[in-house]
Design a protein around this motif. Structure first.
Motif, PDB file in Angstrom:
ATOM      1  N   LEU A  94       0.275  -1.516   0.069  1.00  0.00           N
ATOM      2  CA  LEU A  94      -0.335  -0.121   0.137  1.00  0.00           C
ATOM      3  C   LEU A  94       1.041   1.559   0.167  1.00  0.00           C
ATOM      4  CD1 LEU A  94      -2.921   1.334   0.557  1.00  0.00           C
ATOM      5  CD2 LEU A  94      -2.333   1.540   2.727  1.00  0.00           C
ATOM      6  N   ALA A  95       0.865   2.140  -1.371  1.00  0.00           N
ATOM      7  CA  ALA A  95       1.169   3.528  -0.946  1.00  0.00           C
ATOM      8  C   ALA A  95       0.393   4.143  -0.050  1.00  0.00           C
ATOM      9  CB  ALA A  95       0.943   4.043  -2.661  1.00  0.00           C
ATOM     10  N   VAL A  96       1.542   4.942   0.879  1.00  0.00           N
ATOM     11  CA  VAL A  96       0.973   6.435   1.599  1.00  0.00           C
ATOM     12  C   VAL A  96       1.543   7.243   1.849  1.00  0.00           C
ATOM     13  CG1 VAL A  96      -0.241   4.389   3.222  1.00  0.00           C
ATOM     14  CG2 VAL A  96       2.215   5.276   3.632  1.00  0.00           C
ATOM     15  N   GLY A  97       0.885   8.401   2.052  1.00  0.00           N
ATOM     16  CA  GLY A  97       1.879   9.372   2.299  1.00  0.00           C
ATOM     17  C   GLY A  97       2.933   9.169   3.686  1.00  0.00           C
ATOM     18  N   ASN A  98       3.479  10.490   4.058  1.00  0.00           N
ATOM     19  CA  ASN A  98       4.277  10.747   5.150  1.00  0.00           C
ATOM     20  C   ASN A  98       3.197  10.602   6.360  1.00  0.00           C
ATOM     21  OD1 ASN A  98       4.380  13.826   6.125  1.00  0.00           O
ATOM     22  ND2 ASN A  98       4.792  13.725   4.401  1.00  0.00           N
ATOM     23  N   VAL A 137      -0.811   6.421  -7.336  1.00  0.00           N
ATOM     24  CA  VAL A 137      -1.345   6.589  -8.345  1.00  0.00           C
ATOM     25  C   VAL A 137      -0.727   5.635  -9.236  1.00  0.00           C
ATOM     26  CG1 VAL A 137      -3.032   6.851 -10.178  1.00  0.00           C
ATOM     27  CG2 VAL A 137      -3.752   7.995  -7.930  1.00  0.00           C
ATOM     28  N   ARG A 138       0.776   6.531  -9.605  1.00  0.00           N
ATOM     29  CA  ARG A 138       1.802   6.224 -10.805  1.00  0.00           C
ATOM     30  C   ARG A 138       2.620   4.831 -10.260  1.00  0.00           C
ATOM     31  NH1 ARG A 138       3.166  11.940 -11.017  1.00  0.00           N
ATOM     32  NH2 ARG A 138       2.197  12.766 -12.687  1.00  0.00           N
ATOM     33  N   ALA A 139       2.747   5.019  -8.705  1.00  0.00           N
ATOM     34  CA  ALA A 139       3.226   3.565  -8.897  1.00  0.00           C
ATOM     35  C   ALA A 139       1.923   1.612  -8.652  1.00  0.00           C
ATOM     36  CB  ALA A 139       3.822   3.860  -7.273  1.00  0.00           C
ATOM     37  N   LEU A 140       1.088   2.162  -8.688  1.00  0.00           N
ATOM     38  CA  LEU A 140      -0.033   1.684  -8.325  1.00  0.00           C
ATOM     39  C   LEU A 140      -0.215   0.966  -9.714  1.00  0.00           C
ATOM     40  CD1 LEU A 140      -2.532  -0.193  -7.507  1.00  0.00           C
ATOM     41  CD2 LEU A 140      -3.653   2.077  -8.031  1.00  0.00           C
ATOM     42  N   LEU A 141      -0.341   1.929 -10.594  1.00  0.00           N
ATOM     43  CA  LEU A 141      -0.330   1.852 -12.389  1.00  0.00           C
ATOM     44  C   LEU A 141       0.647   0.908 -13.060  1.00  0.00           C
ATOM     45  CD1 LEU A 141      -2.634   4.397 -13.687  1.00  0.00           C
ATOM     46  CD2 LEU A 141      -2.985   2.431 -12.993  1.00  0.00           C
ATOM     47  N   GLU A 201       2.730  -0.991 -10.741  1.00  0.00           N
ATOM     48  CA  GLU A 201       2.648  -2.283 -10.256  1.00  0.00           C
ATOM     49  C   GLU A 201       3.601  -2.113  -9.410  1.00  0.00           C
ATOM     50  OE1 GLU A 201       1.977  -5.768 -13.497  1.00  0.00           O
ATOM     51  OE2 GLU A 201       0.527  -4.924 -13.487  1.00  0.00           O
ATOM     52  N   LYS A 202       4.076  -0.680  -8.730  1.00  0.00           N
ATOM     53  CA  LYS A 202       4.825  -1.320  -7.816  1.00  0.00           C
ATOM     54  C   LYS A 202       4.552  -1.477  -6.641  1.00  0.00           C
ATOM     55  CE  LYS A 202       8.168   2.048 -10.352  1.00  0.00           C
ATOM     56  NZ  LYS A 202       8.800   3.798 -10.672  1.00  0.00           N
ATOM     57  N   VAL A 203       3.077  -1.472  -6.241  1.00  0.00           N
ATOM     58  CA  VAL A 203       2.220  -1.446  -5.171  1.00  0.00           C
ATOM     59  C   VAL A 203       0.457  -1.563  -5.879  1.00  0.00           C
ATOM     60  CG1 VAL A 203       3.421   0.346  -3.704  1.00  0.00           C
ATOM     61  CG2 VAL A 203       1.382   0.948  -5.525  1.00  0.00           C
ATOM     62  N   GLN A 204       0.220  -2.018  -4.661  1.00  0.00           N
ATOM     63  CA  GLN A 204      -1.154  -2.934  -4.972  1.00  0.00           C
ATOM     64  C   GLN A 204      -2.360  -1.696  -4.837  1.00  0.00           C
ATOM     65  OE1 GLN A 204       1.447  -4.914  -3.837  1.00  0.00           O
ATOM     66  NE2 GLN A 204       1.759  -4.986  -6.247  1.00  0.00           N
TER      67      GLN A 204
END
Length: 325
Positions: free
Chosen positions: A156-160, A198-202, A204-207
């Protein structure tokens, strides 16, 4: 004339009731001016308005139309106190140095955490849609709509850890829904901003990734504002592959807040006047809400629950430092 004992008792009883009634009426007549005097005494002599100025050197002149309108609404002199930061506004309201200030939703929650001595009156919105926004969790669209359960043991990508909609609000409110993000996801990956997530999600670095949205307007354009809209406007590829898996409860954009100890009749007067302000005096409204021109809506303390949860002791460990991949 002969009076029976029964008639005499009834006569005396009625007479006593009449005397008692006259006494009650007399006391009410005497007490009414006293009660009115108490109401007048409870009303403050002046209202102390705080305004966060940041680096705005012309803040005093800019805010003057609102200060004047507030005097008309409250029927009281209004003194203006300029505050450098939102943190200064929190401290000034909590300590009682000011009576009224426009706070961010997270600053309102922080103030309430300090003293429980404040309450919100109204919030402003950016347009004619309801004046609320949401923290959201975004994933890639599949053959069937995903759920939080489908994302277990993914990244999961999150902010600080200070990000409101990119970290604090979703983690605390997912916990309220029974999902501990730290144990549910394999890794929390910190990103610089929601669009990067969002870019990391697309890629596929995160789901999954966190962001925010108004959830109003057209979904095909990413709604009126927020992470999806920012990505859509940027022309990023794969927008149509994104879907919202979870949303927080609605969050007001701002919190025009008062000291709770102020008289209820003053609070009602202020709320009613503020609700009419955009129509009655657009210049005064924009002087205090230049970035949210949609007008005021009433709010209550419970509307800020998504932010209040971030200050609960039970979430202190959960909202600690972000995991490193």
């Amino acid at each position: 004339m002969q009076i029976s004992s029964k008639g005499y008792v009834e006569f005396v009883t009625i007479a006593r009731l009449c005397v008692a009634l006259m006494l009650v009426v007399s006391l009410c007549i005497i007490a009414s001016p006293f009660a009115r005097a108490q109401d007048v005494q409870e009303m403050p002599e002046r209202l102390r308005l705080g305004v966060v100025v940041a680096a705005d050197e012309n803040a005093r002149d800019r805010v003057e139309p609102f200060r004047y309108a507030l005097e008309e609404i409250a029927d009281l002199p209004v003194d203006l106190f300029l505050l450098d930061t939102m943190g200064d506004a929190v401290e000034a309201l909590a300590s009682g140095r000011i009576d009224y200030v426009r706070l961010s939703p997270s600053a309102y929650a922080a103030t309430y955490q300090l003293c429980s001595c404040v309450e919100p009156l109204v919030t402003a919105g950016p347009d004619d849609f309801p004046a609320r926004f949401y923290a959201i969790l975004i994933s890639k669209r599949g053959d069937t709509k995903k759920s939080i359960a489908d994302l277990k043991n993914t990244r999961l990508a999150v902010g600080n850890k200070h990000a409101i909609t990119g970290y604090r609000v979703p983690l605390a409110n997912l916990a309220a829904d029974g999902i501990n993000v730290r144990s549910h996801f394999a890794t929390l990956v910190e990103v610089q901003n929601p669009v990067e997530g969002v870019r990391a999600l697309l890629d596929e670095k995160v789901q999954a990734t966190l962001g925010w949205s108004t959830l109003s307007g057209e979904a095909k354009n990413g709604f009126t504002a927020g992470t999806l809209n920012d990505y859509y406007v940027s022309g990023g590829r794969g927008f149509e592959d994104l879907e919202i898996v979870w949303r927080s409860p609605p969050i007001p954009y701002s919190a025009h807040s008062l000291r709770k100890e102020l008289p209820d009749n003053l609070k009602r007067r202020l709320r009613a006047g503020l609700m009419d302000l955009r129509r009655e005096s657009p210049a005064a409204y924009l002087a205090i809400e230049p970035d949210l021109p949609g007008g005021f809506e009433p709010v209550v303390h419970a509307d800020y629950r998504p932010l209040l949860r971030t200050y609960e002791d039970s979430n202190a460990t959960l909202l600690g430092a972000v995991d490193r991949p």
